[in-house]
Design an enzyme around this catalytic site. Structure first.
Site, PDB file in Angstrom:
ATOM      1  N   LYS A  37       0.876  -1.177   0.000  1.00 18.93           N
ATOM      2  CA  LYS A  37       0.000   0.000   0.000  1.00 18.93           C
ATOM      3  C   LYS A  37       0.912   1.226   0.000  1.00 18.93           C
ATOM      4  O   LYS A  37       1.649   1.483   0.924  1.00 18.93           O
ATOM      5  CB  LYS A  37      -0.901  -0.036   1.231  1.00 18.93           C
ATOM      6  CG  LYS A  37      -1.954   1.099   1.407  1.00 18.93           C
ATOM      7  CD  LYS A  37      -1.660   2.439   0.860  1.00 18.93           C
ATOM      8  CE  LYS A  37      -2.582   3.552   1.134  1.00 18.93           C
ATOM      9  NZ  LYS A  37      -2.432   4.188   2.427  1.00 18.93           N
ATOM     10  N   GLY A  40       1.146   8.337   1.818  1.00 21.17           N
ATOM     11  CA  GLY A  40       1.879   9.192   2.744  1.00 21.17           C
ATOM     12  C   GLY A  40       2.945  10.025   2.050  1.00 21.17           C
ATOM     13  O   GLY A  40       2.877  10.315   0.858  1.00 21.17           O
ATOM     14  N   GLY A  73      -5.264  10.963  -1.365  1.00 19.43           N
ATOM     15  CA  GLY A  73      -6.037  12.007  -0.701  1.00 19.43           C
ATOM     16  C   GLY A  73      -5.584  13.432  -0.976  1.00 19.43           C
ATOM     17  O   GLY A  73      -6.397  14.280  -1.367  1.00 19.43           O
ATOM     18  N   ASP A 191      -6.051   1.266   2.236  1.00 22.53           N
ATOM     19  CA  ASP A 191      -5.541   0.235   3.160  1.00 22.53           C
ATOM     20  C   ASP A 191      -6.434  -1.000   3.117  1.00 22.53           C
ATOM     21  O   ASP A 191      -5.948  -2.136   3.085  1.00 22.53           O
ATOM     22  CB  ASP A 191      -5.500   0.767   4.599  1.00 22.53           C
ATOM     23  CG  ASP A 191      -4.427   1.822   4.813  1.00 22.53           C
ATOM     24  OD1 ASP A 191      -3.471   1.859   4.025  1.00 22.53           O
ATOM     25  OD2 ASP A 191      -4.552   2.610   5.769  1.00 22.53           O
ATOM     26  N   LYS A 250      -5.289   0.933  10.418  1.00 21.22           N
ATOM     27  CA  LYS A 250      -4.178   0.244   9.760  1.00 21.22           C
ATOM     28  C   LYS A 250      -3.879  -1.090  10.456  1.00 21.22           C
ATOM     29  O   LYS A 250      -3.690  -2.115   9.792  1.00 21.22           O
ATOM     30  CB  LYS A 250      -2.931   1.131   9.739  1.00 21.22           C
ATOM     31  CG  LYS A 250      -3.075   2.353   8.829  1.00 21.22           C
ATOM     32  CD  LYS A 250      -1.800   3.140   8.727  1.00 21.22           C
ATOM     33  CE  LYS A 250      -2.007   4.413   7.903  1.00 21.22           C
ATOM     34  NZ  LYS A 250      -2.432   4.127   6.524  1.00 21.22           N
TER      35      LYS A 250
END
Length: 297
Positions: A37, A40, A73, A191, A250
């Site tokens: 995944k 970030g 995002g 996720d 998570k």
């Protein structure tokens, strides 16, 4: 102070040691599926981006079968702002009305996905971009929370297309958009998509790239990193509040995929260059590994 010749010798010795340390892991994981995944800081910083892509190509070159899952995002927020749409959230979930869903689909499927594919290909890999709709890979259903619009969860997975691609040497890159039986598109947490795909594929590893060191005994102190826990301990850490905030979903995602047969899950700091390789191919690793109790040593 090392002179240039001594420095080069030291650097070369380090490189050889690292390669030697990696060998048993390469042998152990060759032919196994690893779901990454990607998100970030590693998704926003250009230098980190390139390193992650090189790491993914490295995994493929030494015989592992990487599959990349991504959200996006910040880029969605950026495009919503350009179009004059105010981002809204409810209980941590993006409120996704019809107009927002159009932007989510455009950004994740059309822009972010193709950028990742291009970066992997430039690094020497052979990537193919997908979303849940392709080959009926993921069928969605509504999340069920009132007032959040087209936010979905995974209803079912058909892995035939992924299996065909990885067996032919391709690196699938999956965006977290899928449709229901009527063709309505839904935005699904990346996720969750990664965890469910890892379970359906019987993956060796699920790896979540995050902006934290991993699971911390004290969330303010990176030196309190918990390197390895089993499912029972992970649940206890949630219950007693050690795992909190954004780390809860998570860890739950990791536990759920382990319960469905994934061998090991990892939450690692994507801000560290080559975090993927450090976690998979070195004895110490760098993040938190969550595994089923029978694999604890």
């Amino acid at each position: 102070m090392l002179n240039d010749s001594e420095y080069l010798k030291k650097a070369e010795a380090t490189r050889v040691r690292v390669l030697s340390e990696a060998l048993p892991y390469i042998q152990q994981f060759a032919g196994r599926t690893v779901v990454v995944k990607y998100g970030g800081a590693a998704m926003k910083d250009a230098s980190l981006k390139d390193k992650v892509m090189r790491d993914i190509v490295f995994l493929s070159c030494v015989g592992l079968r990487p599959i990349v899952v991504h959200g996006g995002g910040p880029e969605i927020n950026s495009w919503l702002a350009k179009l004059g749409i105010e981002p809204q959230f409810k209980n941590g979930l993006r409120v996704t009305d019809a107009a927002t869903m159009e932007v989510v689909e455009m950004v994740l499927v059309g822009r972010v996905n193709k950028e990742i594919v291009s970066l992997i290909n430039r690094a020497g890999g052979s990537a193919v971009g997908l979303c849940g709709t392709d080959g009926n890979l993921i069928k969605a259903r509504p999340e069920g929370v009132e007032g959040i619009g087209f936010v979905g969860e995974v209803n079912s997975i058909d892995i035939k297309l992924l299996q065909s691609l990885v067996s032919s040497g391709y690196i699938p890159v999956v965006s977290s958009v899928a449709t229901d039986d009527s063709g309505q598109a839904y935005n699904i947490n990346a996720d969750t998509v990664a965890g469910e795909l890892a379970a359906a594929l019987g993956a060796e590893k699920l790896i979540l790239l995050t902006d934290t060191a991993g699971i911390l005994q004290d969330y303010k102190d990176p030196s309190t990193l918990i390197a390895k826990v089993d499912i029972a301990e992970a649940r206890r850490l949630i219950e007693n509040g050690v795992v909190g905030g954004g780390m809860i979903p998570k860890v739950k995602c990791c536990v759920r995929s382990l319960a469905q047969g994934v061998r090991a899950t990892h939450i690692i700091d994507g801000r560290i260059p080559h975090a993927l390789l450090l976690e998979i191919f070195t004895d110490a690793g760098i993040g938190s590994m969550i595994i089923a109790s029978e694999f604890m040593t």
